[in-house]
Motif scaffolding. Structure first.
Motif, PDB file in Angstrom:
ATOM      1  N   GLY A 110       2.432  12.820   4.021  1.00  0.00           N
ATOM      2  CA  GLY A 110       1.942  14.145   4.368  1.00  0.00           C
ATOM      3  C   GLY A 110       2.433  15.228   3.413  1.00  0.00           C
ATOM      4  N   THR A 111       1.649  16.293   3.306  1.00  0.00           N
ATOM      5  CA  THR A 111       2.038  17.467   2.528  1.00  0.00           C
ATOM      6  C   THR A 111       1.728  18.695   3.379  1.00  0.00           C
ATOM      7  N   GLN A 112       2.687  19.620   3.447  1.00  0.00           N
ATOM      8  CA  GLN A 112       2.566  20.763   4.339  1.00  0.00           C
ATOM      9  C   GLN A 112       1.735  21.873   3.702  1.00  0.00           C
ATOM     10  N   VAL A 113       0.783  22.370   4.464  1.00  0.00           N
ATOM     11  CA  VAL A 113      -0.013  23.539   4.067  1.00  0.00           C
ATOM     12  C   VAL A 113       0.240  24.639   5.095  1.00  0.00           C
ATOM     13  N   THR A 114       0.684  25.778   4.620  1.00  0.00           N
ATOM     14  CA  THR A 114       0.933  26.925   5.485  1.00  0.00           C
ATOM     15  C   THR A 114       0.112  28.101   4.988  1.00  0.00           C
ATOM     16  N   VAL A 115      -0.698  28.655   5.883  1.00  0.00           N
ATOM     17  CA  VAL A 115      -1.536  29.805   5.543  1.00  0.00           C
ATOM     18  C   VAL A 115      -1.025  30.989   6.349  1.00  0.00           C
ATOM     19  N   SER A 116      -0.444  31.939   5.652  1.00  0.00           N
ATOM     20  CA  SER A 116       0.191  33.052   6.343  1.00  0.00           C
ATOM     21  C   SER A 116       0.252  34.257   5.417  1.00  0.00           C
ATOM     22  N   SER A 117       0.105  35.434   6.023  1.00  0.00           N
ATOM     23  CA  SER A 117       0.241  36.665   5.253  1.00  0.00           C
ATOM     24  C   SER A 117       1.674  37.186   5.325  1.00  0.00           C
TER      25      SER A 117
ATOM     26  N   SER B 200     -10.926  29.476   0.826  1.00  0.00           N
ATOM     27  CA  SER B 200     -11.054  30.393   1.975  1.00  0.00           C
ATOM     28  C   SER B 200     -10.167  29.946   3.126  1.00  0.00           C
ATOM     29  N   LEU B 201      -8.935  29.674   2.826  1.00  0.00           N
ATOM     30  CA  LEU B 201      -8.022  29.150   3.836  1.00  0.00           C
ATOM     31  C   LEU B 201      -7.751  30.167   4.932  1.00  0.00           C
ATOM     32  N   LYS B 202      -7.597  29.638   6.140  1.00  0.00           N
ATOM     33  CA  LYS B 202      -7.354  30.451   7.328  1.00  0.00           C
ATOM     34  C   LYS B 202      -6.016  30.053   7.948  1.00  0.00           C
ATOM     35  N   PRO B 203      -5.408  30.923   8.724  1.00  0.00           N
ATOM     36  CA  PRO B 203      -4.144  30.549   9.390  1.00  0.00           C
ATOM     37  C   PRO B 203      -4.274  29.275  10.222  1.00  0.00           C
ATOM     38  N   GLU B 204      -5.432  29.047  10.809  1.00  0.00           N
ATOM     39  CA  GLU B 204      -5.620  27.841  11.630  1.00  0.00           C
ATOM     40  C   GLU B 204      -5.699  26.562  10.803  1.00  0.00           C
TER      41      GLU B 204
ATOM     42  N   ALA C   1      -1.109  23.128   8.672  1.00  0.00           N
ATOM     43  CA  ALA C   1      -0.923  21.775   9.199  1.00  0.00           C
ATOM     44  C   ALA C   1      -0.234  20.905   8.158  1.00  0.00           C
ATOM     45  N   LEU C   2       0.193  19.762   8.611  1.00  0.00           N
ATOM     46  CA  LEU C   2       0.628  18.690   7.710  1.00  0.00           C
ATOM     47  C   LEU C   2      -0.609  17.856   7.401  1.00  0.00           C
ATOM     48  N   TYR C   3      -0.925  17.728   6.125  1.00  0.00           N
ATOM     49  CA  TYR C   3      -2.140  17.034   5.705  1.00  0.00           C
ATOM     50  C   TYR C   3      -1.791  15.642   5.193  1.00  0.00           C
ATOM     51  N   TYR C   4      -2.483  14.663   5.737  1.00  0.00           N
ATOM     52  CA  TYR C   4      -2.268  13.262   5.368  1.00  0.00           C
ATOM     53  C   TYR C   4      -3.522  12.688   4.725  1.00  0.00           C
TER      54      TYR C   4
ATOM     55  N   VAL D 139       0.847  -1.194   0.000  1.00  0.00           N
ATOM     56  CA  VAL D 139       0.000   0.000   0.000  1.00  0.00           C
ATOM     57  C   VAL D 139       0.876   1.234   0.000  1.00  0.00           C
ATOM     58  N   GLN D 140       0.604   2.117  -0.928  1.00  0.00           N
ATOM     59  CA  GLN D 140       1.321   3.397  -0.955  1.00  0.00           C
ATOM     60  C   GLN D 140       0.333   4.535  -1.183  1.00  0.00           C
ATOM     61  N   LEU D 141       0.500   5.577  -0.382  1.00  0.00           N
ATOM     62  CA  LEU D 141      -0.289   6.791  -0.511  1.00  0.00           C
ATOM     63  C   LEU D 141       0.686   7.960  -0.579  1.00  0.00           C
ATOM     64  N   ALA D 142       0.568   8.777  -1.611  1.00  0.00           N
ATOM     65  CA  ALA D 142       1.520   9.868  -1.823  1.00  0.00           C
ATOM     66  C   ALA D 142       0.762  11.175  -2.018  1.00  0.00           C
ATOM     67  N   GLU D 143       0.852  12.051  -1.018  1.00  0.00           N
ATOM     68  CA  GLU D 143       0.184  13.342  -1.088  1.00  0.00           C
ATOM     69  C   GLU D 143       1.042  14.361  -1.844  1.00  0.00           C
ATOM     70  N   SER D 144       0.370  15.319  -2.440  1.00  0.00           N
ATOM     71  CA  SER D 144       1.051  16.424  -3.107  1.00  0.00           C
ATOM     72  C   SER D 144       0.112  17.613  -3.146  1.00  0.00           C
ATOM     73  N   GLY D 145       0.657  18.772  -3.500  1.00  0.00           N
ATOM     74  CA  GLY D 145      -0.171  19.954  -3.674  1.00  0.00           C
ATOM     75  C   GLY D 145      -0.104  20.971  -2.558  1.00  0.00           C
ATOM     76  N   GLY D 146       0.606  20.640  -1.492  1.00  0.00           N
ATOM     77  CA  GLY D 146       0.721  21.595  -0.404  1.00  0.00           C
ATOM     78  C   GLY D 146       1.572  22.789  -0.794  1.00  0.00           C
ATOM     79  N   GLY D 147       1.596  23.785   0.089  1.00  0.00           N
ATOM     80  CA  GLY D 147       2.390  24.974  -0.163  1.00  0.00           C
ATOM     81  C   GLY D 147       2.027  26.073   0.805  1.00  0.00           C
ATOM     82  N   THR D 148       2.515  27.271   0.512  1.00  0.00           N
ATOM     83  CA  THR D 148       2.224  28.438   1.333  1.00  0.00           C
ATOM     84  C   THR D 148       1.267  29.342   0.575  1.00  0.00           C
ATOM     85  N   VAL D 149       0.227  29.770   1.268  1.00  0.00           N
ATOM     86  CA  VAL D 149      -0.806  30.589   0.647  1.00  0.00           C
ATOM     87  C   VAL D 149      -1.254  31.650   1.641  1.00  0.00           C
ATOM     88  N   GLN D 150      -1.718  32.774   1.124  1.00  0.00           N
ATOM     89  CA  GLN D 150      -2.233  33.829   1.994  1.00  0.00           C
ATOM     90  C   GLN D 150      -3.628  33.479   2.477  1.00  0.00           C
TER      91      GLN D 150
END
Length: 126
Positions: free
Chosen positions: A119-126, A84-88, A91-94, A1-12
């Motif tokens: 996991g793929t990291q999502v960061t919401v920051s201005s 409509s992403l928020k700073p909260e 997270a690391l999304y799995y 079994v393999q699961l590979a996440e992608s698409g994370g990043g930093t967004v305002q």
């Protein structure tokens, strides 16, 4: 079994991202799938789930109305559209394969998992 996440990043704040999870090594269409996240200094938080055919979806209250889970069984891929992403939401999304579902009090669903991606990291920051 393999699961590979992608698409994370930093967004305002207020921005959007689309996460993908490529599955292999098992019959993807036979399993309910979930997204789970873990924020800084927090425990794992269930985000969303989708049944095998994609016709039933479930969301945590914290993301309802902003996130959309979907799947393409022909491509063995799970998605999470996040708007409509928020700073909260930082997270690391799995993505996770669901092994057991327990329905509590007739409506609340509790999940157990037997496989996780890296996991793929999502960061919401201005």
């Amino acid at each position: 079994v393999q699961l590979a996440e992608s698409g994370g990043g930093t967004v305002q704040p207020g921005g959007s991202l689309r996460l993908s999870c490529a599955a292999s090594g098992f019959t993807f269409s036979s399993y309910e799938m979930s997204w789970v996240r873990q924020g800084p200094a927090k425990g794992p938080e269930w985000v969303s789930a989708i049944n095998t055919g994609g016709g039933s979806t479930y969301y945590a209250d914290s993301v309802k109305g902003r996130f959309t889970i979907s799947r393409d069984n022909a491509k063995n891929t799970l998605y999470l559209q996040m708007n409509s992403l928020k700073p909260e939401d930082t997270a690391l999304y799995y993505c996770a394969r669901v092994s057991t579902i327990t329905v509590v009090a007739g409506t609340s669903r509790q999940y157990e998992y037997d496989s996780w991606g890296q996991g793929t990291q999502v960061t919401v920051s201005s």
